[in-house]
Scaffold this motif. Structure first.
Motif, PDB file in Angstrom:
ATOM      1  N   VAL A  22       0.853  -1.184   0.000  1.00  0.00           N
ATOM      2  CA  VAL A  22       0.000   0.000   0.000  1.00  0.00           C
ATOM      3  C   VAL A  22       0.895   1.241   0.000  1.00  0.00           C
ATOM      4  N   TRP A  23       0.272   2.361  -0.337  1.00  0.00           N
ATOM      5  CA  TRP A  23       0.987   3.645  -0.318  1.00  0.00           C
ATOM      6  C   TRP A  23       0.201   4.618   0.548  1.00  0.00           C
ATOM      7  N   CYS A  24       0.895   5.209   1.519  1.00  0.00           N
ATOM      8  CA  CYS A  24       0.278   6.199   2.383  1.00  0.00           C
ATOM      9  C   CYS A  24       0.480   7.581   1.774  1.00  0.00           C
ATOM     10  N   THR A  25      -0.619   8.235   1.437  1.00  0.00           N
ATOM     11  CA  THR A  25      -0.522   9.560   0.801  1.00  0.00           C
ATOM     12  C   THR A  25      -0.115  10.631   1.797  1.00  0.00           C
ATOM     13  N   GLU A  26      -0.340  10.382   3.097  1.00  0.00           N
ATOM     14  CA  GLU A  26       0.047  11.359   4.103  1.00  0.00           C
ATOM     15  C   GLU A  26       1.541  11.255   4.408  1.00  0.00           C
ATOM     16  N   CYS A  27       2.027  10.013   4.596  1.00  0.00           N
ATOM     17  CA  CYS A  27       3.454   9.804   4.888  1.00  0.00           C
ATOM     18  C   CYS A  27       4.304   9.863   3.621  1.00  0.00           C
ATOM     19  N   ASP A  28       3.649   9.736   2.472  1.00  0.00           N
ATOM     20  CA  ASP A  28       4.332   9.764   1.187  1.00  0.00           C
ATOM     21  C   ASP A  28       5.382   8.652   1.092  1.00  0.00           C
ATOM     22  N   GLU A  29       4.987   7.416   1.452  1.00  0.00           N
ATOM     23  CA  GLU A  29       5.883   6.277   1.351  1.00  0.00           C
ATOM     24  C   GLU A  29       5.077   4.991   1.304  1.00  0.00           C
ATOM     25  N   GLY A  30       5.724   3.921   0.775  1.00  0.00           N
ATOM     26  CA  GLY A  30       5.094   2.629   0.683  1.00  0.00           C
ATOM     27  C   GLY A  30       5.212   1.848   1.990  1.00  0.00           C
ATOM     28  N   LEU A  31       4.270   0.916   2.215  1.00  0.00           N
ATOM     29  CA  LEU A  31       4.264   0.125   3.445  1.00  0.00           C
ATOM     30  C   LEU A  31       4.047  -1.344   3.097  1.00  0.00           C
ATOM     31  N   CYS A  32       4.786  -2.207   3.829  1.00  0.00           N
ATOM     32  CA  CYS A  32       4.587  -3.641   3.656  1.00  0.00           C
ATOM     33  C   CYS A  32       3.390  -4.090   4.505  1.00  0.00           C
ATOM     34  N   THR A  33       3.103  -5.385   4.518  1.00  0.00           N
ATOM     35  CA  THR A  33       1.934  -5.898   5.256  1.00  0.00           C
ATOM     36  C   THR A  33       2.045  -5.625   6.755  1.00  0.00           C
ATOM     37  N   GLU A  34       3.205  -5.891   7.313  1.00  0.00           N
ATOM     38  CA  GLU A  34       3.378  -5.727   8.762  1.00  0.00           C
ATOM     39  C   GLU A  34       3.349  -4.257   9.141  1.00  0.00           C
ATOM     40  N   CYS A  35       4.059  -3.445   8.388  1.00  0.00           N
ATOM     41  CA  CYS A  35       4.095  -2.009   8.708  1.00  0.00           C
ATOM     42  C   CYS A  35       2.730  -1.364   8.508  1.00  0.00           C
ATOM     43  N   GLN A  36       1.947  -1.843   7.540  1.00  0.00           N
ATOM     44  CA  GLN A  36       0.608  -1.305   7.325  1.00  0.00           C
ATOM     45  C   GLN A  36      -0.267  -1.537   8.557  1.00  0.00           C
ATOM     46  N   GLU A  37      -0.106  -2.715   9.177  1.00  0.00           N
ATOM     47  CA  GLU A  37      -0.897  -3.025  10.371  1.00  0.00           C
ATOM     48  C   GLU A  37      -0.562  -2.069  11.500  1.00  0.00           C
ATOM     49  N   HIS A  38       0.748  -1.850  11.747  1.00  0.00           N
ATOM     50  CA  HIS A  38       1.161  -0.900  12.793  1.00  0.00           C
ATOM     51  C   HIS A  38       0.704   0.513  12.438  1.00  0.00           C
ATOM     52  N   HIS A  39       0.769   0.848  11.144  1.00  0.00           N
ATOM     53  CA  HIS A  39       0.403   2.176  10.665  1.00  0.00           C
ATOM     54  C   HIS A  39      -1.079   2.454  10.915  1.00  0.00           C
ATOM     55  N   SER A  40      -1.920   1.451  10.718  1.00  0.00           N
ATOM     56  CA  SER A  40      -3.364   1.629  10.903  1.00  0.00           C
ATOM     57  C   SER A  40      -3.765   1.665  12.384  1.00  0.00           C
ATOM     58  N   LEU A  41      -2.908   1.145  13.256  1.00  0.00           N
ATOM     59  CA  LEU A  41      -3.215   1.125  14.686  1.00  0.00           C
ATOM     60  C   LEU A  41      -2.605   2.304  15.433  1.00  0.00           C
ATOM     61  N   SER A  42      -1.570   2.914  14.882  1.00  0.00           N
ATOM     62  CA  SER A  42      -0.893   4.014  15.565  1.00  0.00           C
ATOM     63  C   SER A  42      -1.807   5.237  15.639  1.00  0.00           C
ATOM     64  N   LYS A  43      -1.791   5.936  16.760  1.00  0.00           N
ATOM     65  CA  LYS A  43      -2.641   7.102  16.950  1.00  0.00           C
ATOM     66  C   LYS A  43      -2.291   8.218  15.972  1.00  0.00           C
ATOM     67  N   ALA A  44      -1.010   8.340  15.649  1.00  0.00           N
ATOM     68  CA  ALA A  44      -0.566   9.426  14.774  1.00  0.00           C
ATOM     69  C   ALA A  44      -0.930   9.188  13.315  1.00  0.00           C
ATOM     70  N   SER A  45      -1.131   7.923  12.935  1.00  0.00           N
ATOM     71  CA  SER A  45      -1.342   7.629  11.513  1.00  0.00           C
ATOM     72  C   SER A  45      -2.613   6.856  11.212  1.00  0.00           C
ATOM     73  N   ARG A  46      -3.437   6.604  12.211  1.00  0.00           N
ATOM     74  CA  ARG A  46      -4.616   5.762  11.969  1.00  0.00           C
ATOM     75  C   ARG A  46      -5.629   6.431  11.025  1.00  0.00           C
ATOM     76  N   ARG A  47      -5.585   7.757  10.941  1.00  0.00           N
ATOM     77  CA  ARG A  47      -6.516   8.466  10.061  1.00  0.00           C
ATOM     78  C   ARG A  47      -5.919   8.743   8.673  1.00  0.00           C
ATOM     79  N   HIS A  48      -4.704   8.258   8.445  1.00  0.00           N
ATOM     80  CA  HIS A  48      -4.085   8.489   7.137  1.00  0.00           C
ATOM     81  C   HIS A  48      -4.776   7.669   6.046  1.00  0.00           C
ATOM     82  N   SER A  49      -4.791   8.222   4.849  1.00  0.00           N
ATOM     83  CA  SER A  49      -5.390   7.525   3.704  1.00  0.00           C
ATOM     84  C   SER A  49      -4.323   6.699   2.996  1.00  0.00           C
ATOM     85  N   VAL A  50      -4.635   5.431   2.728  1.00  0.00           N
ATOM     86  CA  VAL A  50      -3.716   4.563   2.000  1.00  0.00           C
ATOM     87  C   VAL A  50      -4.434   4.016   0.775  1.00  0.00           C
TER      88      VAL A  50
END
Length: 401
Positions: A22-50
């Motif tokens: 996936v690609w996070c348009t807010e962080c402007d970088e790609g994410l693997c499966t594991e990092c996407q899971e942490h990214h969606s749960l983190s308070k700072a990035s849970r509202r980011h669009s991927v």
């Protein structure tokens, strides 16, 4: 683009290579499966669009190069300056836009941008341009067909004219040859008649020659003497008769004269004709919008788009300058600037129509324009003095040296 879309940006920081899904348009970088899971749960990035990486790869190359971070301060864009039509970070506001009043939140500007009138107008313009191109292409295809058909028509006409010319020349040739054969036949008849007469006279002369020979051999001298007169009269009479036969006769020979127009046809007619291209006005009716609306990327809740045809003008203020004005401009704070050619001055009036200050110019001023980057006025001058451009510092209220 901050990182390569093929590998996970977070893993690369740990020197690990994992493919991004996936690609996070807010962080402007790609994410693997594991990092996407942490990214969606983190308070700072849970509202980011991927978006799926496959969808990200379909975006245009020039769009992939657009970054959401300020290139000068490396901070994310948060504010939008409507005056300069520029996204800004917090430091940009302090450094470059502190005097700008039309500052809005960037989120308000981009809200519902995909359904905005501005984007819809661009889409309509592209559809309109595509339709016009199709019309022009069809028109040119018709031109190709028209050129081919016209060429065939001209070619057939040239061939028909050539056939008519050949037929006419063949007729003239046939008539001339008939005349030639007829004259030859008449002259042949005359000559044959003359030859027949000469042949008869030739036989008579030979008969006289045989008689004289026989007389000389067989007759006595007295007989020869007495017959000479008779023979002489006969011979002379035959000679006079021969003269009368050929008298008036002439040697005939063909002479001819070709019509000068035909003789000079090779030199007088240098070409069969001339082919020209006739340019005709294009009759294509291109699609045009009935009314172009000025679209501004501003929050739709605060500004409503209106057609320029529905805008009514009213007199806001009348400023009595008392002198002839060559040019003017309006400053961002609603002050008005005028150039006075005869006085060689530039005068600034406040928003109430009262004179704020004036600047004496080294040359007679013509036109004037406001430069927002450094809060100055650029004045073009000429006339009796040399042509020049003077920069006026509005803060210092005097020309720059």
């Amino acid at each position: 683009m901050a990182t390569s879309f093929q590998n996970c940006g977070v893993c690369e920081l740990s020197h690990i290579t994992n493919p991004s899904i996936v690609w996070c348009t807010e962080c402007d970088e790609g994410l693997c499966t594991e990092c996407q899971e942490h990214h969606s749960l983190s308070k700072a990035s849970r509202r980011h669009s991927v978006i799926p990486i496959t969808g990200y790869q379909k975006l245009p190359t020039n769009l992939l190069k657009v970054t959401q971070y300020c290139s000068k301060h490396n901070e994310k864009y948060q504010i939008y300056c409507q005056r300069h039509e520029s996204p800004c970070c917090s430091k940009c506001i302090v450094e470059d836009h502190k005097d700008c009043q039309d500052i809005v939140n960037l989120d308000d500007v981009i809200h519902n941008v995909k359904t905005s009138n501005a984007l819809l107008e661009i889409e309509d313009t592209l559809v309109e341009a595509a339709e016009n191109i199709q019309k022009i292409r069809q028109h040119q295809q018709n031109n190709l067909s028209t050129l081919y058909e016209k060429r065939k028509e001209i070619e057939n006409e040239i061939k028909n004219i050539r056939i008519k010319i050949n037929g006419h020349l063949d007729k003239l040739q046939e008539d001339l040859l008939k005349q030639l054969y007829s004259i030859e036949e008449k002259e042949n008849l005359k000559i044959c008649q003359l030859l027949s007469k000469l042949e008869n006279k030739e036989k008579e002369i030979k008969e006289y020659q045989r008689n004289i020979m026989n007389i000389k051999q067989q007759a006595t001298d007295l007989q020869v003497f007495l017959s000479m007169k008779q023979i002489k009269e006969g011979v002379y009479s035959k000679g006079i008769f021969l003269h009368s036969i050929i008298e008036g006769e002439e040697g005939h020979c063909f002479s001819y004269e070709i019509n000068p127009s035909i003789q000079n046809i090779m030199s007088d007619i240098e070409s069969f004709g001339e082919v020209n291209i006739e340019a005709k006005p294009c009759d294509i009716v291109l699609t045009k919008k009935k009314a172009k609306q000025a679209q501004v990327m501003v929050p739709q809740l605060t500004v409503q788009s209106r057609s320029i045809r529905n805008i009514k003008l009213t007199i806001h203020k009348i400023i009595n300058t008392k002198e002839n004005v060559f040019s003017c401009c309006i400053l961002p704070d609603d002050r008005t600037v005028f150039t006075f050619f005869i006085e060689s001055t530039v005068k600034v009036f406040n928003n109430k129509g009262l004179k704020d200050f004036k600047v004496k110019m080294p040359c007679e001023p013509f036109d004037i324009v406001y430069i927002s980057q450094d809060n100055t006025l650029a004045v073009t001058s000429g006339g009796s003095a040399k042509n020049c451009i003077t920069i006026i510092d509005l803060a210092g209220k005097k020309p720059r040296r």
